[in-house]
Enzyme design. Structure first.
Site, mmCIF file in Angstrom:
data_model
loop_
_atom_site.group_PDB
_atom_site.id
_atom_site.type_symbol
_atom_site.label_atom_id
_atom_site.label_comp_id
_atom_site.label_asym_id
_atom_site.label_seq_id
_atom_site.Cartn_x
_atom_site.Cartn_y
_atom_site.Cartn_z
ATOM 1 N N ARG A 67 18.463 12.462 36.136
ATOM 2 C CA ARG A 67 17.148 12.696 36.508
ATOM 3 C C ARG A 67 16.727 13.665 37.693
ATOM 4 N NH1 ARG A 67 15.350 6.953 36.818
ATOM 5 N NH2 ARG A 67 14.865 7.654 34.506
ATOM 6 N N TYR A 68 17.899 13.444 38.496
ATOM 7 C CA TYR A 68 17.741 14.181 39.812
ATOM 8 C C TYR A 68 18.629 15.557 39.542
ATOM 9 C CZ TYR A 68 15.734 10.200 42.048
ATOM 10 O OH TYR A 68 14.911 9.150 42.140
ATOM 11 N N ARG A 121 22.662 14.941 40.790
ATOM 12 C CA ARG A 121 23.423 13.708 40.596
ATOM 13 C C ARG A 121 23.153 12.989 39.377
ATOM 14 N NH1 ARG A 121 19.053 13.621 44.075
ATOM 15 N NH2 ARG A 121 18.185 11.948 44.731
ATOM 16 N N CYS A 169 28.724 -7.886 33.331
ATOM 17 C CA CYS A 169 28.346 -8.159 34.703
ATOM 18 C C CYS A 169 29.316 -9.569 34.766
ATOM 19 C CB CYS A 169 26.971 -8.223 35.105
ATOM 20 S SG CYS A 169 26.177 -6.693 34.726
ATOM 21 N N CYS A 204 21.877 -11.486 36.264
ATOM 22 C CA CYS A 204 20.732 -11.586 37.089
ATOM 23 C C CYS A 204 19.515 -11.673 36.179
ATOM 24 C CB CYS A 204 20.497 -10.538 37.891
ATOM 25 S SG CYS A 204 22.221 -10.008 38.897
ATOM 26 N N CYS A 217 17.154 -8.689 35.756
ATOM 27 C CA CYS A 217 17.799 -7.464 35.612
ATOM 28 C C CYS A 217 16.848 -6.346 34.991
ATOM 29 C CB CYS A 217 18.981 -7.450 35.052
ATOM 30 S SG CYS A 217 20.062 -5.959 34.477
ATOM 31 N N ARG A 231 17.979 -4.004 33.284
ATOM 32 C CA ARG A 231 18.618 -3.435 32.093
ATOM 33 C C ARG A 231 18.807 -4.669 31.375
ATOM 34 N NH1 ARG A 231 22.146 0.218 35.608
ATOM 35 N NH2 ARG A 231 20.696 2.005 36.074
ATOM 36 N N ASP A 275 10.796 -4.084 39.210
ATOM 37 C CA ASP A 275 10.256 -3.229 38.140
ATOM 38 C C ASP A 275 9.665 -3.847 37.132
ATOM 39 O OD1 ASP A 275 11.513 -0.794 38.983
ATOM 40 O OD2 ASP A 275 13.602 -1.523 37.924
ATOM 41 N N ASP A 288 11.027 2.388 42.065
ATOM 42 C CA ASP A 288 11.505 3.208 41.022
ATOM 43 C C ASP A 288 10.096 3.422 40.014
ATOM 44 O OD1 ASP A 288 13.251 4.973 39.854
ATOM 45 O OD2 ASP A 288 14.919 3.262 39.808
ATOM 46 N N LYS A 301 12.759 7.515 42.323
ATOM 47 C CA LYS A 301 12.422 6.568 43.628
ATOM 48 C C LYS A 301 11.341 7.303 44.426
ATOM 49 C CE LYS A 301 17.072 4.598 43.165
ATOM 50 N NZ LYS A 301 17.664 5.541 42.234
HETATM 51 C C1 LIG Z 1 18.754 5.728 41.693
HETATM 52 C C2 LIG Z 1 19.111 6.744 41.013
HETATM 53 C C3 LIG Z 1 20.108 7.620 41.778
HETATM 54 C C4 LIG Z 1 20.372 7.819 42.957
HETATM 55 O O1 LIG Z 1 19.496 7.754 43.890
HETATM 56 P P1 LIG Z 1 19.750 8.123 45.390
HETATM 57 O O2 LIG Z 1 18.215 7.991 45.826
HETATM 58 O O3 LIG Z 1 20.474 9.299 45.577
HETATM 59 O O4 LIG Z 1 20.481 6.794 45.782
HETATM 60 C C5 LIG Z 1 20.373 8.667 40.810
HETATM 61 N N1 LIG Z 1 20.078 8.799 39.533
HETATM 62 C C6 LIG Z 1 19.266 7.847 38.774
HETATM 63 C C7 LIG Z 1 18.780 7.876 37.428
HETATM 64 C C8 LIG Z 1 18.760 6.563 39.599
HETATM 65 O O5 LIG Z 1 18.017 5.733 39.059
HETATM 66 S S1 SF4 Z 2 21.054 -6.427 38.230
HETATM 67 FE FE1 SF4 Z 2 21.493 -6.472 35.964
HETATM 68 S S2 SF4 Z 2 23.071 -4.690 35.946
HETATM 69 FE FE2 SF4 Z 2 23.028 -5.344 38.165
HETATM 70 S S3 SF4 Z 2 24.506 -7.030 38.219
HETATM 71 FE FE3 SF4 Z 2 22.759 -8.118 37.668
HETATM 72 S S4 SF4 Z 2 22.835 -8.193 35.456
HETATM 73 FE FE4 SF4 Z 2 24.217 -6.845 36.164
#
Ligand SMILES: *Cc1c(COP(=O)(O)O)cnc(C)c1O
Ligand code: SF4
Length: 368
Positions: free
Chosen positions: A108-109, A112, A121, A125, A128, A130, A292, A329, A336
């Site tokens: 996305r960025y 990174r 996991c 959670c 979550c 995801r 989210d 996010d 973010k």
């Molecule tokens: C959170 C996230 C990052 C890392 O973001 P930082 O602000 O650098 O910690 C990188 N890629 C994705 C897709 C993310 O959701």
């Molecule tokens: S938030 Fe989701 S991915 Fe993160 S530890 Fe909990 S269940 Fe696993």
């Protein structure tokens, strides 16, 4: 193409998963007893979302409906939820803007990527983001997919920061993790200011997994950063302190990402206590996330003003080290976005008028 990443696949004929077994999982009967859910409700939840609680994390419940309870015990609101999306952050490849991004990566960025190397996991959670996919054994990464992701990172020379994520990367066995880290490191260590990050909830839900053997593996790949995920002061125990201390002793800066959760940590007192406790176990608060809008977790959401109020209650009132960034996010894959209370009341060519943490007004004269 450097052959380090392909040799990963060749040298390995077993799948990266199954992940390690947490060893000591709360039984369905026990969850049913404590959860107030009837058999049908429980069955419906189990069919839709993964449920797993380590004995350790369960032991941190002090009373019904407390901050630990709500994070791990399923509730009927998960299946009655009508609002929200399965993939609100557009992480899945079909939602990504860039073309040709392999399934395990989110790019996305500019510099990174997020690399989802595990789909399980130790504890699932309830909130979550995801929850649509974690815990589904059919969605576990294969070596083939891992190699594809490594090749993408290799080809995209602008990537200097690889964030291992999941699920939980530390659910992989030591040997597998070592292999993946070595492959990522062989690419990233040659890049200017290359770093590896790991996002994991293991220090919170299964701190016993942080062993000397694991630390010895991690520290071969410096600079390596860990972001963990504490949400409530009761999660900070002798065990989690030991786990975070061992990581810090291995030269790994440990940060924390908290999710703002209704009924768990949505008040200034709880949050301040959590942040101060984190710093006392050598963990630096990094982000507080607005929850989210994910389907099945809307009962955890608060108003955004709550997060701003909490931020205001921290900044200036306690050590700056205890004050993380408050971010949303952005749904739809915007990334973010930081939010700040209104400290600046006026800004023009001559001066800036602003308020301090006590609400008193001050002026700063602009440069010519
Ligand atoms: C959170 C996230 C990052 C890392 O973001 P930082 O602000 O650098 O910690 C990188 N890629 C994705 C897709 C993310 O959701
Ligand atoms: S938030 Fe989701 S991915 Fe993160 S530890 Fe909990 S269940 Fe696993």
């Amino acid at each position: 193409m450097n052959c380090d990443s392909t040799s990963v696949a060749k040298s390995e004929d077993e799948p990266p998963n199954p992940a390690i077994e947490p060893g000591g999982i709360v039984s369905v009967e026990k969850i049913s007893d404590i959860s107030k859910l009837d058999e049908i409700e429980l069955k419906n939840i189990f069919e839709k979302y993964p449920v797993r609680i380590t004995n350790y994390y369960f032991s941190l419940i002090k009373e019904k409906d407390d901050g630990v309870y709500k994070q791990c015990i399923p509730s009927v609101e998960e299946i009655s939820d009508r609002f929200g999306e399965e993939d609100p952050l557009n992480e899945e490849p079909e939602h990504q803007v860039r073309q040709g991004v392999p399934s395990l990566l989110t790019h996305r960025y500019p510099d990174r990527v997020l690399f989802r190397i595990s789909n399980s996991c130790a504890m699932y959670c309830r909130f979550c983001t995801r929850k649509r996919k974690v815990g589904d054994a059919n969605k576990n990464p294969t070596w083939k997919e891992i190699v594809k992701a490594l090749m993408y990172i290799q080809e995209h020379v602008e990537i200097r920061d690889v964030i291992l994520s999941g699920g939980d990367p530390l659910m992989l066995p030591d040997r597998t993790l070592d292999k993946i880290l070595a492959a990522v490191y062989s690419i990233i260590s040659k890049r200017e200011n290359g770093i590896i990050r790991i996002g994991t909830r293991i220090p919170v839900v299964l701190p016993q997994r942080i062993t000397k053997e694991l630390c010895d593996i991690l520290k071969k790949y410096h600079p390596i950063y860990i972001n963990t995920h504490f949400n409530h002061p009761n999660e900070i125990t002798a065990e989690s302190k030991r786990a975070c201390g061992m990581l810090a002793d291995s030269g790994i800066p440990v940060g924390n990402q908290t999710v703002l959760l209704r009924g768990v940590n949505d008040n200034p007192e709880t949050m301040k206590k959590l942040m101060q406790k984190l710093v006392s176990i050598r963990v630096r608060p990094y982000y507080i996330y607005q929850c989210d809008p994910v389907k099945g977790a809307n009962h955890f959401r608060t108003k955004v003003e709550k997060g701003l109020e909490i931020y205001k209650s921290l900044r200036g009132h306690t050590s700056g080290l205890c004050v993380p960034h408050f971010v949303i996010d952005a749904p739809g894959g915007g990334g973010k976005i930081p939010l700040l209370p209104e400290y600046v009341t006026e800004i023009n060519n001559d001066k800036v008028v602003m308020k301090n943490y006590e609400g008193k007004e001050f002026e700063y004269v602009q440069a010519d």
